[in-house]
Design a protein around this motif. Structure first.
Motif, mmCIF file in Angstrom:
data_model
loop_
_atom_site.group_PDB
_atom_site.id
_atom_site.type_symbol
_atom_site.label_atom_id
_atom_site.label_comp_id
_atom_site.label_asym_id
_atom_site.label_seq_id
_atom_site.Cartn_x
_atom_site.Cartn_y
_atom_site.Cartn_z
ATOM 1 N N VAL A 27 0.866 -1.183 0.000
ATOM 2 C CA VAL A 27 0.000 0.000 0.000
ATOM 3 C C VAL A 27 0.900 1.229 0.000
ATOM 4 O O VAL A 27 1.341 1.701 1.050
ATOM 5 C CB VAL A 27 -0.936 -0.002 1.223
ATOM 6 N N ASP A 28 1.167 1.776 -1.172
ATOM 7 C CA ASP A 28 2.182 2.835 -1.295
ATOM 8 C C ASP A 28 1.758 3.912 -2.288
ATOM 9 O O ASP A 28 2.179 3.890 -3.449
ATOM 10 C CB ASP A 28 3.513 2.208 -1.724
ATOM 11 N N PRO A 29 0.952 4.885 -1.867
ATOM 12 C CA PRO A 29 0.262 5.018 -0.569
ATOM 13 C C PRO A 29 -1.156 4.457 -0.608
ATOM 14 O O PRO A 29 -1.893 4.558 0.367
ATOM 15 C CB PRO A 29 0.234 6.530 -0.380
ATOM 16 N N MET A 30 -1.538 3.861 -1.742
ATOM 17 C CA MET A 30 -2.876 3.296 -1.889
ATOM 18 C C MET A 30 -2.791 2.149 -2.880
ATOM 19 O O MET A 30 -1.955 2.156 -3.787
ATOM 20 C CB MET A 30 -3.857 4.364 -2.402
ATOM 21 N N ALA A 31 -3.671 1.156 -2.727
ATOM 22 C CA ALA A 31 -3.710 0.035 -3.662
ATOM 23 C C ALA A 31 -5.070 -0.640 -3.586
ATOM 24 O O ALA A 31 -5.780 -0.549 -2.576
ATOM 25 C CB ALA A 31 -2.606 -0.982 -3.358
ATOM 26 N N VAL A 311 -6.856 12.498 6.703
ATOM 27 C CA VAL A 311 -6.534 12.782 5.307
ATOM 28 C C VAL A 311 -5.847 11.555 4.711
ATOM 29 O O VAL A 311 -4.778 11.144 5.169
ATOM 30 C CB VAL A 311 -5.640 14.023 5.181
ATOM 31 N N THR A 312 -6.473 10.973 3.699
ATOM 32 C CA THR A 312 -5.971 9.751 3.073
ATOM 33 C C THR A 312 -5.712 10.014 1.589
ATOM 34 O O THR A 312 -5.858 11.137 1.104
ATOM 35 C CB THR A 312 -6.986 8.604 3.210
ATOM 36 N N HIS A 313 -5.357 8.972 0.866
ATOM 37 C CA HIS A 313 -5.105 9.081 -0.571
ATOM 38 C C HIS A 313 -6.264 8.543 -1.398
ATOM 39 O O HIS A 313 -6.165 8.450 -2.625
ATOM 40 C CB HIS A 313 -3.810 8.349 -0.926
ATOM 41 N N ASP A 376 -1.678 4.823 10.068
ATOM 42 C CA ASP A 376 -2.751 3.835 10.015
ATOM 43 C C ASP A 376 -3.200 3.667 8.557
ATOM 44 O O ASP A 376 -2.748 4.383 7.654
ATOM 45 C CB ASP A 376 -3.942 4.271 10.870
ATOM 46 N N PHE A 377 -4.125 2.744 8.355
ATOM 47 C CA PHE A 377 -4.716 2.533 7.040
ATOM 48 C C PHE A 377 -6.233 2.566 7.158
ATOM 49 O O PHE A 377 -6.794 2.245 8.215
ATOM 50 C CB PHE A 377 -4.315 1.172 6.457
ATOM 51 N N VAL A 378 -6.882 2.945 6.071
ATOM 52 C CA VAL A 378 -8.328 2.755 5.960
ATOM 53 C C VAL A 378 -8.583 1.802 4.810
ATOM 54 O O VAL A 378 -7.856 1.803 3.810
ATOM 55 C CB VAL A 378 -9.090 4.078 5.733
ATOM 56 N N ALA A 401 -2.035 0.882 -8.010
ATOM 57 C CA ALA A 401 -1.784 -0.528 -8.294
ATOM 58 C C ALA A 401 -2.982 -1.364 -7.840
ATOM 59 O O ALA A 401 -3.708 -0.998 -6.911
ATOM 60 C CB ALA A 401 -0.525 -0.997 -7.572
ATOM 61 N N VAL A 402 -3.179 -2.499 -8.515
ATOM 62 C CA VAL A 402 -4.196 -3.465 -8.128
ATOM 63 C C VAL A 402 -3.524 -4.834 -8.055
ATOM 64 O O VAL A 402 -2.800 -5.226 -8.980
ATOM 65 C CB VAL A 402 -5.366 -3.502 -9.124
ATOM 66 N N HIS A 403 -3.752 -5.535 -6.961
ATOM 67 C CA HIS A 403 -3.146 -6.854 -6.735
ATOM 68 C C HIS A 403 -4.246 -7.901 -6.566
ATOM 69 O O HIS A 403 -5.194 -7.701 -5.803
ATOM 70 C CB HIS A 403 -2.283 -6.852 -5.473
ATOM 71 N N GLY A 404 -4.117 -9.014 -7.256
ATOM 72 C CA GLY A 404 -4.947 -10.163 -6.955
ATOM 73 C C GLY A 404 -4.297 -10.961 -5.845
ATOM 74 O O GLY A 404 -3.079 -10.909 -5.658
ATOM 75 N N PHE A 405 -5.100 -11.692 -5.081
ATOM 76 C CA PHE A 405 -4.501 -12.513 -4.034
ATOM 77 C C PHE A 405 -5.260 -13.818 -3.863
ATOM 78 O O PHE A 405 -6.446 -13.921 -4.167
ATOM 79 C CB PHE A 405 -4.406 -11.758 -2.705
ATOM 80 N N THR A 406 -4.523 -14.801 -3.408
ATOM 81 C CA THR A 406 -5.085 -16.085 -3.010
ATOM 82 C C THR A 406 -4.565 -16.405 -1.621
ATOM 83 O O THR A 406 -3.496 -15.926 -1.213
ATOM 84 C CB THR A 406 -4.685 -17.205 -3.978
ATOM 85 N N VAL A 407 -5.310 -17.222 -0.886
ATOM 86 C CA VAL A 407 -4.921 -17.609 0.466
ATOM 87 C C VAL A 407 -5.013 -19.128 0.557
ATOM 88 O O VAL A 407 -6.056 -19.714 0.252
ATOM 89 C CB VAL A 407 -5.828 -16.963 1.530
#
Length: 442
Positions: A27-31, A311-313, A376-378, A401-407
């Motif tokens: 998250v740099d600064p949002m994703a 204040v966020t991004h 912090d993050f929101v 950026a957009v990331h796919g993820f699997t767990v």
């Protein structure tokens, strides 16, 4: 890492992904993040629910999240694409979805778009009588490879959100079925064009209940039966049912289910299951929204006029509808600590502000959350549809950026890139940077 014998829920996967994303500084600064297993589950629910209708081509509305790797992933799951512009078409084709795997819808198709679709064998739904006349010239005397149809506006009324209701009396979409003389003109149009074999209906999306969608389908099914009776054979062989199943943005529940929608359809038109028609669906938000979320760092906090402000991004550049029409498009907001874990503490009403230079750029107003601090993050939940793709270029901010993820069952998180952050060089190019060396006009 967690070890469990029970399958991980969507919430479990999201929590594990959030802590892993924070640990790996994604998250740099949002994703944005997409739960790929969640998408797979939604596809399984869709295909299982529509099985009673027989032959169904499921497409995803590319406008909902037309990112090429995600379209490819959906394509591998058997989902084709509905496209509504040259750009969406190009992205879908690059992702391996082309020809019969595409359906072209748009109220403003150019001659070039139509010619490309016909050359590729892409299905086309004509939006007007004028477009039908244009197709006459392009089709000529040679039977087309494409499935060609007509979008009909059944004029069954609006849902809760006017802007996303497309079957009102004065909608810009489709041929208005109830306007004087149009039913007869539609019958005549099919009689003179044996290559017209499909009817398309799309009543709307968020805010439109399943009963309203079913009313539109019933009207078009009745028209198809009338066309076929006039023709003396089954000229209309398929119905494009559109999409638009609404999503519950207030909780982790999905909202109306595909199974419930099909039950509503069959209660209204039982003969949809008799095998005489093939079908197309064009779902977008209901396929993707619940599997995506946006995460932004909290850059600063302040206290002004008795209000706490973080204040966020994340602002209107990624959430234009939420910022500009919060009464219709509210989002659930979560507070995370710097480790990506749910933040604890007494809840305090806070404004979640974005970075754009206008005062109304607020993702949420006076939202009760544990008091946020810089670092912090929101997290904005349920943003897997529209929020990643519908970028608003105010202040020349980059697409995130957009990331796919699997767990894994053991809780191990794997990320795969879907889109990288837009670079400053790309922003300069979009701003006409290639012409900086051009001689001044005059």
């Amino acid at each position: 890492m967690t070890t469990t014998s029970a399958p991980l829920t969507r919430t479990d996967r999201r929590l594990l992904a959030l802590t892993a994303a924070a640990d790996r500084r994604l998250v740099d600064p949002m994703a944005g993040f997409v739960d790929l297993e969640g998408v797979r589950e939604a596809v399984e629910d869709l295909t299982k629910a529509f099985a009673p209708l027989g032959r169904v081509q499921h497409t995803v509305a590319a406008k909902a999240c037309g990112l090429a790797p995600l379209l490819r992933f959906l394509g591998e799951l058997g989902i084709d694409a509905e496209v509504a512009s040259p750009g969406e078409t190009a992205v879908a084709e690059a992702a391996g979805l082309r020809g019969p795997r595409l359906v072209l819808d748009s109220p403003a198709k150019t001659i070039a778009e139509l010619a490309h679709a016909l050359a590729e064998g892409t299905a086309v739904n004509a939006d007007s009588f004028q477009e039908l006349a244009r197709l006459d010239r392009l089709v000529g005397a040679t039977p087309p490879r494409s499935v060609l149809g007509v979008r009909v506006n059944p004029q069954v009324g609006a849902g809760r959100i006017g802007d996303t209701s497309t079957a009102t009396a004065g909608s810009k979409f489709g041929i208005p079925l109830r306007d004087h003389g149009n039913r007869g003109l539609l019958l005549e149009s099919f009689a003179h064009r044996p290559w017209l074999t499909r009817l398309h209906v799309h009543v709307g999306s968020q805010g439109c209940p399943p009963e309203l969608l079913a009313a539109g389908v019933a009207a078009v099914h009745e028209l198809a039966e009338e066309i076929n009776a006039e023709a003396g054979y089954r000229q209309v062989t398929s119905l494009d049912l559109g999409g638009g199943l609404p999503v519950d943005f207030t909780s982790d529940d999905p909202g109306p289910t595909y199974a419930g929608y099909v039950a509503t359809l069959l209660a209204r038109v039982p003969s949809l299951a008799d095998g005489r028609y093939a079908f197309v669906t064009e779902f977008g938000r209901s396929l993707l929204a619940k599997s995506g979320f946006l995460v932004s760092a909290v850059e600063y906090t302040k206290f002004a006029g008795g209000r706490h402000i973080a204040v966020t991004h994340a602002g209107a550049q990624v959430a234009a509808r939420t910022v500009l029409q919060p009464e219709h498009w509210p989002l659930r907001i979560g507070a995370l600590d710097p480790g990506g874990r749910p933040k604890t503490g007494p809840e305090v009403p806070q404004d979640i502000a974005g970075p754009l230079c206008f005062a109304g750029d607020l993702l949420a107003r006076q939202r009760p959350l544990p008091l946020l601090e810089p670092g912090d993050f929101v997290v904005a939940h349920d943003t897997g549809a529209y929020y990643f793709g519908a970028h608003y270029a105010y202040n020349t901010l980059p697409r995130p950026a957009v990331h796919g993820f699997t767990v894994s069952p053991r809780g191990d998180v794997g990320f795969t890139p879907i889109r990288r952050t837009q670079t400053l060089a790309e922003l300069v190019a979009d701003a006409g940077g290639e012409f900086l060396e051009a001689p001044p006009a005059g």
